[in-house]
Design a protein around this motif. Structure first.
Motif, PDB file in Angstrom:
ATOM      1  N   LYS A  35       0.834  -1.210   0.000  1.00 42.51           N
ATOM      2  CA  LYS A  35       0.000   0.000   0.000  1.00 42.51           C
ATOM      3  C   LYS A  35       0.864   1.254   0.000  1.00 42.51           C
ATOM      4  CE  LYS A  35      -4.083   1.758   2.365  1.00 42.51           C
ATOM      5  NZ  LYS A  35      -4.967   1.548   3.521  1.00 42.51           N
ATOM      6  N   VAL A  36       1.908   1.266   0.815  1.00 42.65           N
ATOM      7  CA  VAL A  36       2.808   2.411   0.871  1.00 42.65           C
ATOM      8  C   VAL A  36       3.536   2.584  -0.465  1.00 42.65           C
ATOM      9  CG1 VAL A  36       4.893   3.344   1.983  1.00 42.65           C
ATOM     10  CG2 VAL A  36       3.034   2.387   3.379  1.00 42.65           C
ATOM     11  N   ALA A  37       3.970   1.487  -1.059  1.00 42.03           N
ATOM     12  CA  ALA A  37       4.629   1.560  -2.370  1.00 42.03           C
ATOM     13  C   ALA A  37       3.672   2.128  -3.410  1.00 42.03           C
ATOM     14  CB  ALA A  37       5.121   0.179  -2.793  1.00 42.03           C
ATOM     15  N   ALA A  38       2.418   1.706  -3.376  1.00 39.82           N
ATOM     16  CA  ALA A  38       1.423   2.230  -4.321  1.00 39.82           C
ATOM     17  C   ALA A  38       1.195   3.716  -4.108  1.00 39.82           C
ATOM     18  CB  ALA A  38       0.111   1.458  -4.180  1.00 39.82           C
ATOM     19  N   LEU A  39       1.083   4.139  -2.852  1.00 39.14           N
ATOM     20  CA  LEU A  39       0.908   5.566  -2.562  1.00 39.14           C
ATOM     21  C   LEU A  39       2.114   6.370  -3.036  1.00 39.14           C
ATOM     22  CD1 LEU A  39      -0.697   5.247   0.970  1.00 39.14           C
ATOM     23  CD2 LEU A  39      -1.769   6.331  -1.019  1.00 39.14           C
ATOM     24  N   ASN A  40       3.307   5.839  -2.812  1.00 36.28           N
ATOM     25  CA  ASN A  40       4.522   6.527  -3.277  1.00 36.28           C
ATOM     26  C   ASN A  40       4.607   6.578  -4.798  1.00 36.28           C
ATOM     27  OD1 ASN A  40       5.771   7.443  -0.891  1.00 36.28           O
ATOM     28  ND2 ASN A  40       6.431   5.363  -0.426  1.00 36.28           N
ATOM     29  N   ALA A  41       3.905   5.669  -5.466  1.00 35.34           N
ATOM     30  CA  ALA A  41       3.861   5.663  -6.938  1.00 35.34           C
ATOM     31  C   ALA A  41       2.717   6.523  -7.467  1.00 35.34           C
ATOM     32  CB  ALA A  41       3.724   4.235  -7.450  1.00 35.34           C
ATOM     33  N   GLY A  42       1.994   7.176  -6.560  1.00 39.13           N
ATOM     34  CA  GLY A  42       0.909   8.054  -6.980  1.00 39.13           C
ATOM     35  C   GLY A  42      -0.437   7.382  -7.115  1.00 39.13           C
ATOM     36  N   GLU A  43      -0.549   6.142  -6.673  1.00 42.13           N
ATOM     37  CA  GLU A  43      -1.819   5.422  -6.751  1.00 42.13           C
ATOM     38  C   GLU A  43      -2.611   5.649  -5.455  1.00 42.13           C
ATOM     39  OE1 GLU A  43      -1.037   1.308  -7.611  1.00 42.13           O
ATOM     40  OE2 GLU A  43       0.579   1.860  -8.980  1.00 42.13           O
ATOM     41  N   ILE A  44      -3.822   6.142  -5.600  1.00 35.35           N
ATOM     42  CA  ILE A  44      -4.674   6.414  -4.450  1.00 35.35           C
ATOM     43  C   ILE A  44      -5.694   5.275  -4.338  1.00 35.35           C
ATOM     44  CG2 ILE A  44      -6.223   8.084  -3.361  1.00 35.35           C
ATOM     45  CD1 ILE A  44      -3.328   9.100  -3.859  1.00 35.35           C
ATOM     46  N   PRO A  45      -5.688   4.520  -3.219  1.00 30.15           N
ATOM     47  CA  PRO A  45      -6.513   3.312  -3.119  1.00 30.15           C
ATOM     48  C   PRO A  45      -7.993   3.558  -2.815  1.00 30.15           C
ATOM     49  CG  PRO A  45      -5.264   3.598  -1.114  1.00 30.15           C
ATOM     50  CD  PRO A  45      -4.818   4.679  -2.068  1.00 30.15           C
ATOM     51  N   ILE A  46      -8.369   4.796  -2.537  1.00 29.62           N
ATOM     52  CA  ILE A  46      -9.758   5.110  -2.228  1.00 29.62           C
ATOM     53  C   ILE A  46     -10.221   6.254  -3.102  1.00 29.62           C
ATOM     54  CG2 ILE A  46      -9.563   4.329   0.162  1.00 29.62           C
ATOM     55  CD1 ILE A  46      -9.326   7.305   0.965  1.00 29.62           C
ATOM     56  N   TYR A  47     -11.529   6.426  -3.182  1.00 28.14           N
ATOM     57  CA  TYR A  47     -12.051   7.568  -3.927  1.00 28.14           C
ATOM     58  C   TYR A  47     -12.648   8.576  -2.958  1.00 28.14           C
ATOM     59  CZ  TYR A  47     -14.678  10.725  -6.766  1.00 28.14           C
ATOM     60  OH  TYR A  47     -15.151  11.874  -7.332  1.00 28.14           O
ATOM     61  N   GLU A  48     -12.189   9.774  -3.063  1.00 30.40           N
ATOM     62  CA  GLU A  48     -12.738  10.919  -2.348  1.00 30.40           C
ATOM     63  C   GLU A  48     -12.571  12.086  -3.315  1.00 30.40           C
ATOM     64  OE1 GLU A  48     -14.634  12.894   0.594  1.00 30.40           O
ATOM     65  OE2 GLU A  48     -14.109  10.781   0.767  1.00 30.40           O
TER      66      GLU A  48
END
Length: 110
Positions: A35-48
């Motif tokens: 999850k942290v790697a995805a966030l650091n890659a600019g991927e947001i796991p939720i929609y807001e």
């Protein structure tokens, strides 16, 4: 102000991004390396609505970062926020605070 946000779910990610947008330096911490790697890659796991723009803007301005390293972020923080899950307990529906207790134990030894 330097803030450590423990948890990167709906509460932690949105709160951390908004606090960074107010000008604070926020490190969002999570145990989930993927999850942290995805966030650091600019991927947001939720929609807001608007969240991706706020995250991208504050990451690029150096006010928002994501890490699995609790100790460093907590030791450098002026404030620590706990935004970990508190699911309903089976049987009685009360909040299961085990993740809160675990996070506080980890902060105590950081």
């Amino acid at each position: 102000m330097r803030i450590a946000m423990i948890g990167t779910g709906y509460v932690g990610l949105v709160s951390g991004a908004c606090l960074a947008d107010f000008g604070h330096h926020v490190t969002c911490i999570d145990k989930d390396h993927a999850k942290v790697a995805a966030l650091n890659a600019g991927e947001i796991p939720i929609y807001e609505p608007g969240l991706i723009d706020i995250v991208q803007s504050n990451v690029s301005q150096g006010r928002l970062s994501f890490s699995t390293g609790l100790s460093e972020a907590v030791n450098e923080a002026d404030a620590v926020f706990l935004a970990v899950g508190t699911p309903s307990r089976r049987g009685d529906g009360h909040a299961d605070l085990s993740y809160i207790y675990q996070a506080t134990r980890e902060i105590a030894v950081a």
